[in-house]
Design a protein around this motif. Sequence first.
Motif, PDB file in Angstrom:
ATOM      1  N   LEU A 113      33.063 -49.943  -6.881  1.00 33.69           N
ATOM      2  CA  LEU A 113      34.421 -50.493  -6.825  1.00 33.69           C
ATOM      3  C   LEU A 113      34.354 -52.018  -6.834  1.00 33.69           C
ATOM      4  O   LEU A 113      33.366 -52.612  -6.405  1.00 33.69           O
ATOM      5  CB  LEU A 113      35.132 -50.023  -5.546  1.00 33.69           C
ATOM      6  CG  LEU A 113      35.357 -48.525  -5.389  1.00 33.69           C
ATOM      7  CD1 LEU A 113      36.036 -48.232  -4.057  1.00 33.69           C
ATOM      8  CD2 LEU A 113      36.177 -47.953  -6.535  1.00 33.69           C
ATOM      9  N   ASN A 122      42.037 -51.422  -7.681  1.00 36.67           N
ATOM     10  CA  ASN A 122      40.894 -50.843  -8.379  1.00 36.67           C
ATOM     11  C   ASN A 122      41.337 -49.757  -9.356  1.00 36.67           C
ATOM     12  O   ASN A 122      40.830 -49.661 -10.472  1.00 36.67           O
ATOM     13  CB  ASN A 122      39.897 -50.256  -7.368  1.00 36.67           C
ATOM     14  CG  ASN A 122      38.774 -51.206  -7.021  1.00 36.67           C
ATOM     15  OD1 ASN A 122      37.805 -51.352  -7.765  1.00 36.67           O
ATOM     16  ND2 ASN A 122      38.892 -51.855  -5.864  1.00 36.67           N
ATOM     17  N   VAL A 123      42.288 -48.934  -8.926  1.00 35.73           N
ATOM     18  CA  VAL A 123      42.760 -47.830  -9.764  1.00 35.73           C
ATOM     19  C   VAL A 123      43.652 -48.345 -10.905  1.00 35.73           C
ATOM     20  O   VAL A 123      43.636 -47.807 -12.015  1.00 35.73           O
ATOM     21  CB  VAL A 123      43.514 -46.781  -8.913  1.00 35.73           C
ATOM     22  CG1 VAL A 123      44.026 -45.637  -9.774  1.00 35.73           C
ATOM     23  CG2 VAL A 123      42.599 -46.232  -7.813  1.00 35.73           C
ATOM     24  N   GLU A 125      43.412 -51.285 -12.482  1.00 40.24           N
ATOM     25  CA  GLU A 125      42.802 -52.292 -13.343  1.00 40.24           C
ATOM     26  C   GLU A 125      42.579 -51.826 -14.780  1.00 40.24           C
ATOM     27  O   GLU A 125      43.004 -52.489 -15.743  1.00 40.24           O
ATOM     28  CB  GLU A 125      41.480 -52.762 -12.727  1.00 40.24           C
ATOM     29  CG  GLU A 125      40.770 -53.861 -13.497  1.00 40.24           C
ATOM     30  CD  GLU A 125      41.478 -55.212 -13.459  1.00 40.24           C
ATOM     31  OE1 GLU A 125      40.989 -56.143 -14.116  1.00 40.24           O
ATOM     32  OE2 GLU A 125      42.523 -55.332 -12.766  1.00 40.24           O
ATOM     33  N   ALA A 142      48.824 -45.292 -10.128  1.00 39.19           N
ATOM     34  CA  ALA A 142      47.708 -45.432  -9.191  1.00 39.19           C
ATOM     35  C   ALA A 142      48.059 -44.836  -7.827  1.00 39.19           C
ATOM     36  O   ALA A 142      47.226 -44.179  -7.196  1.00 39.19           O
ATOM     37  CB  ALA A 142      47.323 -46.908  -9.040  1.00 39.19           C
ATOM     38  N   ARG A 174      40.158 -43.761  -9.793  1.00 33.42           N
ATOM     39  CA  ARG A 174      40.039 -44.798 -10.827  1.00 33.42           C
ATOM     40  C   ARG A 174      39.645 -44.176 -12.174  1.00 33.42           C
ATOM     41  O   ARG A 174      40.174 -44.546 -13.222  1.00 33.42           O
ATOM     42  CB  ARG A 174      39.001 -45.843 -10.404  1.00 33.42           C
ATOM     43  CG  ARG A 174      38.827 -46.969 -11.397  1.00 33.42           C
ATOM     44  CD  ARG A 174      37.861 -48.019 -10.919  1.00 33.42           C
ATOM     45  NE  ARG A 174      36.517 -47.490 -10.740  1.00 33.42           N
ATOM     46  CZ  ARG A 174      35.478 -48.232 -10.358  1.00 33.42           C
ATOM     47  NH1 ARG A 174      35.647 -49.514 -10.088  1.00 33.42           N
ATOM     48  NH2 ARG A 174      34.291 -47.680 -10.217  1.00 33.42           N
TER      49      ARG A 174
END
Length: 265
Positions: A113, A122-123, A125, A142, A174
């Motif tokens: 991550l 993070n999810v 991006e 997300a 992600r």
Amino acid sequence: MTQTSTADSTAASPAMVKAEGVHKSFGSVEVLKGIDLEVRSGEVFCLIGPSGSGKSTFLRCINHLEKINAGRLYVDGELVGYRQKGDKLYELKDSEVALKRRDIGMVFQRFNLFPHMTAVENVMEAPIQVKGLRRAEAHLRAMDLLERVGLADKAGNYPSQLSGGQQQRVAIARALAMDPKLMLFDEPTSALDPELVGDVLDVMRDLAESGMTMVVVTHEMGFAREVGDSLVFMDGGVVVESGNPRDVLTNPQQERTQSFLSKVL
């Protein structure tokens, strides 16, 4: 109206992954020595075997993180990393490989991550950067995925504020954010404390039940037995034995498989 069992429907579905005589060497060391196997669409396909048997290398070949030296490897009917013209293979450009890799989610042993981003960031991006999704839309998606993996309440936390199991579940969310048609799991629980393993496996069970095609390198024999549709035992860069997970784990036919399972079951 007759009902079709999951096993029957899986058997009738087309191949999502097909390997034909796949070889891979690192220098003079031959890691894969002619792998032939097929993963059907909608199937949970488990790879087991000792360390160094080639399982993770094969997984990395599926999305061209490693280039094969010989043979053919197909995902959803298309050659991985190459195009064929006549009887010759031509390697795809990096941009073409990246485009195809969007359809394949991968979850590693280590969570990878971005440490400076929250769980939800993070999810978000990849859908923003790769698919051009608007930020508000990416955030909604997300949050749905974090809810699915049981971590909506941790959306604003940074990786350093999450346990290993929570980080791995964010990593799964992600990977799912790109709407993959295939998920690859490389020993996703091996870096976790034992008490954290169950939550990650529960998320993977939920994925399996939703019909996601999954190739899972694992040491979790219980998961392979309960959730897997097919199982392959690899050793020394070759497929030693394959079949229904319950059959292979309960009554292995090959001496090498018997020896391995006697140590891990």
